[in-house]
Design a protein around this motif. Sequence first.
Motif, PDB file in Angstrom:
ATOM      1  N   VAL A 233       3.653  -7.609  -5.077  1.00 15.01           N
ATOM      2  CA  VAL A 233       4.113  -7.659  -3.695  1.00 15.01           C
ATOM      3  C   VAL A 233       5.081  -6.511  -3.416  1.00 15.01           C
ATOM      4  N   THR A 234       5.980  -6.261  -4.379  1.00 13.70           N
ATOM      5  CA  THR A 234       6.941  -5.162  -4.223  1.00 13.70           C
ATOM      6  C   THR A 234       6.231  -3.813  -4.162  1.00 13.70           C
ATOM      7  N   ALA A 235       5.213  -3.625  -5.008  1.00 15.58           N
ATOM      8  CA  ALA A 235       4.480  -2.359  -5.015  1.00 15.58           C
ATOM      9  C   ALA A 235       3.793  -2.106  -3.685  1.00 15.58           C
ATOM     10  N   VAL A 236       3.191  -3.132  -3.100  1.00 18.64           N
ATOM     11  CA  VAL A 236       2.516  -2.975  -1.813  1.00 18.64           C
ATOM     12  C   VAL A 236       3.531  -2.719  -0.704  1.00 18.64           C
ATOM     13  N   ALA A 237       4.652  -3.453  -0.741  1.00 15.63           N
ATOM     14  CA  ALA A 237       5.674  -3.267   0.293  1.00 15.63           C
ATOM     15  C   ALA A 237       6.332  -1.894   0.185  1.00 15.63           C
ATOM     16  N   ASP A 238       6.626  -1.455  -1.051  1.00 17.61           N
ATOM     17  CA  ASP A 238       7.290  -0.169  -1.246  1.00 17.61           C
ATOM     18  C   ASP A 238       6.383   1.008  -0.910  1.00 17.61           C
ATOM     19  N   ALA A 239       5.082   0.781  -0.888  1.00 12.72           N
ATOM     20  CA  ALA A 239       4.158   1.866  -0.556  1.00 12.72           C
ATOM     21  C   ALA A 239       4.194   2.207   0.933  1.00 12.72           C
ATOM     22  N   ALA A 240       4.720   1.290   1.750  1.00 13.31           N
ATOM     23  CA  ALA A 240       4.694   1.488   3.203  1.00 13.31           C
ATOM     24  C   ALA A 240       5.330   2.805   3.664  1.00 13.31           C
ATOM     25  N   PRO A 241       6.555   3.158   3.196  1.00 14.52           N
ATOM     26  CA  PRO A 241       7.158   4.396   3.697  1.00 14.52           C
ATOM     27  C   PRO A 241       6.343   5.646   3.382  1.00 14.52           C
ATOM     28  N   ALA A 242       5.601   5.640   2.272  1.00 19.24           N
ATOM     29  CA  ALA A 242       4.805   6.818   1.912  1.00 19.24           C
ATOM     30  C   ALA A 242       3.426   6.780   2.548  1.00 19.24           C
ATOM     31  N   VAL A 243       2.835   5.600   2.618  1.00 23.05           N
ATOM     32  CA  VAL A 243       1.437   5.499   3.046  1.00 23.05           C
ATOM     33  C   VAL A 243       1.299   5.515   4.565  1.00 23.05           C
ATOM     34  N   ILE A 244       2.154   4.764   5.268  1.00 27.81           N
ATOM     35  CA  ILE A 244       1.966   4.603   6.712  1.00 27.81           C
ATOM     36  C   ILE A 244       2.041   5.920   7.465  1.00 27.81           C
ATOM     37  N   PRO A 245       3.080   6.780   7.259  1.00 24.29           N
ATOM     38  CA  PRO A 245       3.096   8.043   8.013  1.00 24.29           C
ATOM     39  C   PRO A 245       1.873   8.909   7.737  1.00 24.29           C
ATOM     40  N   VAL A 246       1.391   8.895   6.502  1.00 20.10           N
ATOM     41  CA  VAL A 246       0.251   9.741   6.147  1.00 20.10           C
ATOM     42  C   VAL A 246      -1.032   9.217   6.783  1.00 20.10           C
TER      43      VAL A 246
ATOM     44  N   VAL B 209      -3.222  17.606   4.643  1.00 19.65           N
ATOM     45  CA  VAL B 209      -4.305  17.434   3.667  1.00 19.65           C
ATOM     46  C   VAL B 209      -3.719  17.110   2.300  1.00 19.65           C
ATOM     47  N   ASN B 210      -2.720  17.893   1.885  1.00 23.12           N
ATOM     48  CA  ASN B 210      -2.087  17.635   0.592  1.00 23.12           C
ATOM     49  C   ASN B 210      -1.416  16.263   0.562  1.00 23.12           C
ATOM     50  N   GLN B 211      -0.747  15.910   1.678  1.00 29.55           N
ATOM     51  CA  GLN B 211      -0.090  14.614   1.730  1.00 29.55           C
ATOM     52  C   GLN B 211      -1.109  13.482   1.651  1.00 29.55           C
ATOM     53  N   LEU B 212      -2.204  13.658   2.399  1.00 26.30           N
ATOM     54  CA  LEU B 212      -3.214  12.602   2.403  1.00 26.30           C
ATOM     55  C   LEU B 212      -3.815  12.419   1.019  1.00 26.30           C
ATOM     56  N   LEU B 213      -4.094  13.524   0.339  1.00 21.41           N
ATOM     57  CA  LEU B 213      -4.666  13.412  -0.994  1.00 21.41           C
ATOM     58  C   LEU B 213      -3.627  12.951  -2.015  1.00 21.41           C
ATOM     59  N   PHE B 214      -2.416  13.471  -1.830  1.00 25.24           N
ATOM     60  CA  PHE B 214      -1.387  13.144  -2.812  1.00 25.24           C
ATOM     61  C   PHE B 214      -0.921  11.696  -2.673  1.00 25.24           C
ATOM     62  N   VAL B 215      -0.910  11.181  -1.424  1.00 23.13           N
ATOM     63  CA  VAL B 215      -0.457   9.817  -1.229  1.00 23.13           C
ATOM     64  C   VAL B 215      -1.484   8.830  -1.762  1.00 23.13           C
ATOM     65  N   ILE B 216      -2.692   9.304  -2.009  1.00 25.13           N
ATOM     66  CA  ILE B 216      -3.691   8.430  -2.605  1.00 25.13           C
ATOM     67  C   ILE B 216      -3.213   7.965  -3.979  1.00 25.13           C
ATOM     68  N   ASP B 217      -2.369   8.784  -4.608  1.00 20.58           N
ATOM     69  CA  ASP B 217      -1.748   8.370  -5.874  1.00 20.58           C
ATOM     70  C   ASP B 217      -0.977   7.060  -5.678  1.00 20.58           C
ATOM     71  N   THR B 218      -0.135   7.040  -4.626  1.00 24.72           N
ATOM     72  CA  THR B 218       0.607   5.826  -4.304  1.00 24.72           C
ATOM     73  C   THR B 218      -0.325   4.746  -3.781  1.00 24.72           C
ATOM     74  N   LEU B 219      -1.297   5.171  -2.974  1.00 23.45           N
ATOM     75  CA  LEU B 219      -2.223   4.220  -2.374  1.00 23.45           C
ATOM     76  C   LEU B 219      -3.050   3.501  -3.433  1.00 23.45           C
ATOM     77  N   GLN B 220      -3.473   4.236  -4.468  1.00 22.91           N
ATOM     78  CA  GLN B 220      -4.267   3.608  -5.522  1.00 22.91           C
ATOM     79  C   GLN B 220      -3.464   2.532  -6.250  1.00 22.91           C
ATOM     80  N   SER B 221      -2.199   2.832  -6.524  1.00 21.41           N
ATOM     81  CA  SER B 221      -1.346   1.846  -7.182  1.00 21.41           C
ATOM     82  C   SER B 221      -1.163   0.625  -6.286  1.00 21.41           C
ATOM     83  N   ALA B 222      -0.932   0.882  -4.976  1.00 23.99           N
ATOM     84  CA  ALA B 222      -0.758  -0.235  -4.044  1.00 23.99           C
ATOM     85  C   ALA B 222      -2.045  -1.042  -3.904  1.00 23.99           C
TER      86      ALA B 222
END
Length: 586
Positions: free
Chosen positions: A138-151, A304-317
């Motif tokens: 739950v924490t991992a999904v919630a903490d992903a919000a600041p990185a994932v949502i803007p991207v 583009v870099n942010q979208l691809l790079f945030v997939i790192d966080t997105l995959q974990s979430a």
Amino acid sequence: MTATTQQALPVASGRETAREVWRLSRGHRLRLAAVAGLGIVSAAVDLIGPVAAGFLVDRVQTGTAGLGTVLTVATTMAVAAVLGAAGTAATIVLATRAYHAILAALREQLVARALTLPQHRVERAGTGDLISRSSDDVTAVADAAPAVIPVVTVTAFTIVVSLGGLAALEWPYAAAFAVVLPVYVLAMRWYLRTGPPVYRAERAAMSARAQQILESQRGYATVLGFGLTEQRHRAVMAASWGVAVQSLRARTVQSMLNARLNVGECLSLAAVLVVGFVLIEGGTSTVGAATTAMLLVLRLLGPVNQLLFVIDTLQSALASLSRMIGVATIPADAAAGPSPAGAAAGPSPAPGAGTSVRLHEVAFSYDDGPLVLDAVTLDIGSGERVAVVGASGAGKTTLATVIAGIHPPDAGTVARPERTAVITQEVHVFAGSLRDNLTLAAPDATDREIEDAMETTGSAGLFDLLPDGLDSVVGAGGHPLTDAQAQQLALARLLLADPDLAILDEATAEAGSAHAGLLDRATDAALAGRTGLVIAHRLSQAAACDRIVVMEHGRITEEGTHDELLSAHGIYARLWEAWDSRRGSA
């Protein structure tokens, strides 16, 4: 659904995760549509800056730019920046609200489902797995919000709109950028193939660590009593190093993705510069247009870099999200798992008239171990109080859990009343008021009923010890209760819950002999007028029951009243003689 092991809690597949998120989005879809519309408009407004800069460059090159032109362009760019920033902020706020509303609904569904899972299923999967899903995941999904949502909500729109702007400006510029896109595609294919297994392994390692820590905490007294401190320390450290190793693997994958994105960025800039040089040399483009194209590409590279790079966080979430949904969507009728071979399928048959509990040829074993219960047949009449005695390991507690429905039998049938309550020797006092603790199973109980239950079980003296009566805070952070007081509280809970069948599994064993008489009287009061099954710690409890069942090696070897079994000179008689002699010498 898939699972890491046969006994593990399920993990939702990608399709199941998407379907459940779409279902949870019901009621938020209008807001999500507003996010999409506002995001596209904001991205389009942001194109004004590069276009205005290219326009100014061309006017300067032709010598037609004056102070008014510069001020107009500067004002236009400033207004566009403000409007674009405002639109972007509004997009992120709307998306964040929708995201956390959906996550809150999923969290509530997860907790509600976890609390109804059969104990045997949780135990076989490992309690740490369930705790990890309801905390770490739950924490991992919630903490992903600041990185994932803007991207996801902003840069995705920026990429689409910017590519459209490049094509509208001069199609060769868009083609030059498109030629480099395979670099990003290859980077993504590599990452999607490499990343998910690494992140799943990381989450699994965290679950294993949580299990080791939980076992060390729950078994604290055993650890100290047997001098197992160093052994448990090594087990926790080994699990922690397992998390560290998997985390390092995940960070390595992250660094390798970053290197591939840097290569794509350099090639994109070089391709647009070469095309711009060729077009300007051939007279088919202007320096201003080339400037606009470069600004658009530079504006594209970041997202583009942010979208691809945030997939790192997105995959974990997403790995955590799939684990959460795997538990939240366990069907109620499948929670107990498939019926073992030979066991009765479907609901247990109702006991016959005058019978409260009926077991017929019941067998049970833990996983693939030896039989703990072997062909047990037992009837308990309505209102009858039956004690179960036997040596340690005879199968007494297992019999109680099978009757209670905590563990399904491997074979045979079990019938019991629907309203069944269990009290074990591990009584938990929840952090909260005394009233909240007592009304857990009877939320509509009045203060008068609570006080009567406490009076009946001999726990009314707590009012003299607690400063605020029923409103006094007990448990963690509150007034501590002794073992005897906690067990009195549990018996008062039982009275308020008013079940048809009460199962006491050595429920008064922890309080010690000093309070034995008090707790025996409380137990008699709590069981009055209802069917009772008592796993007896003290044989004086068994002697007070209507019937005694003696177990040995998972089988019932003797049955009868206290006097009948003493006269039979069998196992119970020997147990009574040994217990009575110890009591006399004490």
